[in-house]
Design an enzyme around this catalytic site. Structure first.
Site, short mmCIF file in Angstrom:
data_model
loop_
_atom_site.label_atom_id
_atom_site.label_comp_id
_atom_site.label_asym_id
_atom_site.label_seq_id
_atom_site.Cartn_x
_atom_site.Cartn_y
_atom_site.Cartn_z
N HIS A 27 0.87 -1.12 -0.18
CA HIS A 27 0.43 0.18 0.16
C HIS A 27 0.93 0.96 0.05
O HIS A 27 1.10 1.45 0.98
CB HIS A 27 -0.70 -0.16 1.13
CG HIS A 27 -2.15 -0.74 1.42
ND1 HIS A 27 -1.35 -2.54 1.98
CD2 HIS A 27 -3.01 -1.38 0.94
CE1 HIS A 27 -2.50 -3.10 1.89
NE2 HIS A 27 -4.07 -2.56 1.16
N HIS A 258 -4.19 3.43 -3.67
CA HIS A 258 -4.13 2.96 -1.95
C HIS A 258 -3.12 1.29 -1.85
O HIS A 258 -2.82 1.37 -0.93
CB HIS A 258 -5.55 2.57 -1.44
CG HIS A 258 -5.57 1.95 -0.73
ND1 HIS A 258 -6.38 2.73 0.64
CD2 HIS A 258 -6.26 0.42 -0.26
CE1 HIS A 258 -5.94 1.53 1.54
NE2 HIS A 258 -6.21 0.45 1.23
N GLU A 405 -18.43 -2.21 24.85
CA GLU A 405 -17.47 -3.24 24.93
C GLU A 405 -15.74 -3.67 23.91
O GLU A 405 -14.85 -3.78 24.69
CB GLU A 405 -18.39 -4.73 24.53
CG GLU A 405 -19.13 -4.94 25.76
CD GLU A 405 -20.50 -4.28 25.08
OE1 GLU A 405 -21.46 -4.28 25.91
OE2 GLU A 405 -20.84 -2.59 24.21
N HIS A 467 -29.20 -13.40 25.58
CA HIS A 467 -28.04 -13.06 26.57
C HIS A 467 -27.28 -14.44 26.89
O HIS A 467 -26.27 -14.12 27.30
CB HIS A 467 -28.54 -12.43 27.70
CG HIS A 467 -28.58 -11.23 27.24
ND1 HIS A 467 -29.28 -10.72 26.22
CD2 HIS A 467 -28.30 -9.74 28.06
CE1 HIS A 467 -29.59 -9.01 26.12
NE2 HIS A 467 -28.52 -8.76 27.39
#
Length: 657
Positions: A27, A258, A405, A467
């Site tokens: 890159h 890129h 999280e 859950h």
């Protein structure tokens, strides 16, 4: 003859395009576009000494846009890091090279973290800045006083983890983060206008960041912006307006540069455009000398810092923390705690057992740096000795991460990478899905990060299948270099904490129950850390075993009941507790064979899917667990309905005899 900053920047561009061309992959666009900004950062602001890459008070540099890895490799070579030779640069992306396709922590000095998964690096920076401010509060700014610099691209700022981390950084007022945003308006698919239209400046200002802008190809303007950033107590994002692939005559400013080599003709045109008539990988001596001077600029500061440390009353405590080795303290604390459990057995949920283990450890191990993603009361990660780490109290050792999280996990990686501190953080086990990319990087980078993951099965009950983890334990075990613990009782939980704290190169997952579990190890049986081998005989058979039951976590108590039932019927049965299947499978064959017993019926019991157990019990073994998602009902009902009962175990054993 002295080199100009333009010449120094062009050295980065040339090495980048030459290395990508030689590798036939890579890159080049980002390092060519950000070369001027990087030169300003490294020459005017970064405090580092290339001859002492692990100097504790160095500034940290994170290339969050890790695909542009040749920028950091060029910087490391040019500034004189001993293990980044020109041959390593020439060997870019090849087997055994330090110059991997994306920067990998541990491959070469000066690579502070593994990047490539976008957004992770800038999120690691938040953890590093937290660690820096915490240590400064402990030891004073005469010993800890440095910045964390980041180069990030559009992709990093798009990734959700960076949103979580940036919000947290602003809330905590982590002014030691300065991020240079490669604002080139190009992504792989084309212009970023295809996918984003928000006001990035307003977004970061809303997070509580200072946002500055400059011409990314004007090194002096970039340097001035960094100087201004240092005057503010907020984290700073500097929008460096750049052209991707700067210097390439036909490909600059396009997505085509890129992630692909420029090709011979484009490279020739770039050399002409940059006035760089030198052979591939050749850097004129006066330019290299200027870079080497930049690499040595921090030597005097490092020496002065060492003198301050030598004369500091904090020297012993600082060096102990930086060593990261608390094995003796951990062993002593856990041994004393288990002696208490021998005298006073306790039936508690293992999430509560974990909290008690933290209480036992924290006084002896101040390096423990905890937190939770808005589930402190459920995860039981905070104890009485914890003060809160926040914008007004950087001495605190407990972080309210909020419902972030992934940001929490990425920040914990940064805390661990900064050195010395042992981060642990909690959420529900099912939400390891939100943390997974960062857990994987913990493992890849061999970082001691402890994930306290509670509510580990259908045993959480009425909250239902959204859950209730079913596949999570197996999927985490599938990840290399991760120890997944599922302790059966309060003793195994303490042992899991001991192993996790002493696993300096391996992250740990503690999968902990919501429901109370009886203490199964009693009296003298608690002294040895039997969990250290991953599995052990908890209850011996009466005679030569005909059945071997293997279980984890909350199912060990159920298996214990079944073992007693089988013994009453005259079926010699041994019970093996497996607190960590990963560690058990790493034991030698003789130990595993002894544990399983010769020609026994082997039954594994776990309230999750079977994946991974066949490596231990084989295809002829029986697995009792889950093969579907859970349901919403009381825990006892769920175990009965899904067939994870002592009666089911007994019937399965009899059917195999």
């Amino acid at each position: 003859m002295s080199a100009t900053k333009q010449e120094m920047a062009n050295a980065i561009r040339a090495l980048s395009m030459d290395a990508v061309e030689a590798a036939k992959s890579g890159h080049p666009g980002m390092p060519m576009g950000m070369a001027d900004a990087a030169t300003a950062l490294f020459c005017d602001h970064m405090t580092f000494d290339a001859s002492q890459p692990n100097w504790p008070n160095r500034d940290r540099f994170i290339l969050s846009a890790g695909h542009g890895s040749m920028l950091i490799y060029a910087y490391l070579y040019l500034t004189g890091y001993a293990d980044m030779t020109l041959d390593e640069v020439k060997n870019f992306r090849q087997w055994g090279a330090k110059t991997a396709g994306h920067p990998e922590f541990g491959h070469a000095s000066g690579i502070e973290t593994t990047t490539g998964p976008l957004g992770q690096g800038i999120s690691n920076a938040v953890g590093m800045a937290m660690a820096e401010r915490h240590k400064a509060a402990l030891f004073g700014e005469e010993l800890v006083d440095h910045y964390t610099y980041v180069i990030a691209g559009d992709g990093c700022l798009m990734e959700g983890v960076s949103h979580e981390a940036a919000s947290l950084a602003g809330h905590l007022k982590l002014g030691r983060i300065i991020a240079l945003f490669d604002d080139n308006g190009i992504s792989i698919d084309g212009p970023t206008s295809l996918t984003v239209s928000e006001d990035t400046t307003a977004r970061y200002e809303a997070y509580g960041w200072q946002v500055l802008s400059c011409d990314g190809h004007d090194a002096d303007a970039v340097s001035a912006a960094i100087a201004n950033a240092k005057k503010d107590d907020r984290p700073t994002l500097i929008r460096c307006k750049t052209t991707i692939g700067y210097g390439a005559p036909t490909k600059k400013g396009t997505s085509g540069i890129h992630g692909a080599p420029l090709g011979a003709d484009e490279i020739a045109g770039t050399r002409d455009a940059l006035d760089w008539p030198h052979a591939p990988f050749e850097v004129p001596q006066h330019i290299l000398d200027a870079w080497r001077a930049a690499g040595a600029r921090g030597a005097a500061q490092a020496a002065a810092w060492q003198e301050r440390l030598n004369n500091s009353a904090h020297k012993a405590a600082f060096e102990k923390l930086e060593s990261g080795n608390f094995d003796a303290e951990v062993t002593e604390a856990v041994s004393a705690y288990k002696a208490q459990l021998a005298a006073d057995p306790q039936k508690v949920a293992t999430r509560v057992a974990s909290q008690k283990a933290i209480e036992a450890l924290l006084p002896s191990v101040p390096a423990m740096f905890g937190g939770s993603a808005d589930l402190t009361g459920s995860n039981n990660t905070r104890v009485g000795a914890h003060d809160i780490f926040d914008a007004s109290n950087h001495k605190g050792t407990y972080v309210h991460y909020g419902v972030r999280e992934h940001g929490m996990a990425a920040a914990m990686n940064g805390i661990a990478l900064h050195g010395g501190l042992v981060p642990f953080g909690g959420t529900f086990l099912v939400f390891t899905d939100y943390c997974r990319p960062s857990i994987r990087l913990s493992a890849l980078m061999q970082q001691r990060v402890i994930y306290v993951m509670t509510h580990d099965s259908i045993g959480l009950g009425e909250d239902g299948p959204t859950h209730q983890p079913v596949e999570h334990v197996a999927s985490l075990r599938a990840m290399p270099n991760v120890n997944v613990f599922r302790p059966a009782d309060i003793v195994e939980t303490a042992e899991a904490w001991q192993i996790a704290m002493m696993s300096h190169n391996t992250p740990s997952i503690l999968a902990l129950s919501r429901q109370g579990l009886p203490q199964l190890r009693l009296g003298d049986d608690v002294a040895e850390n039997k969990s250290a081998k991953g599995g052990y005989e908890l209850v011996a058979a009466n005679g030569t075993a005909k059945v071997t039951l293997l279980a984890t976590g909350s199912e060990v108590a159920i298996a214990h009941e079944a073992q007693q039932m089988l013994e009453k019927e005259g079926v010699a049965t041994k019970l093996v507790s497996v607190p960590c299947l990963d560690i058990l499978m790493a034991q030698d064959e003789a130990y595993i064979n002894e544990l399983l017993g010769e020609n026994t019926v082997q039954i594994a019991i776990e309230a999750g899917i079977a994946q991974g157990w066949s490596d231990l019990i084989g295809r002829k073994g029986t697995f009792i667990g889950m093969n579907s998602f859970g349901a919403s009902a009381p825990a006892g009902t769920l175990y009965e309905k899904f067939g994870i009962t002592a009666d089911a175990i007994v019937n399965a054993a009899k059917a195999k005899l």
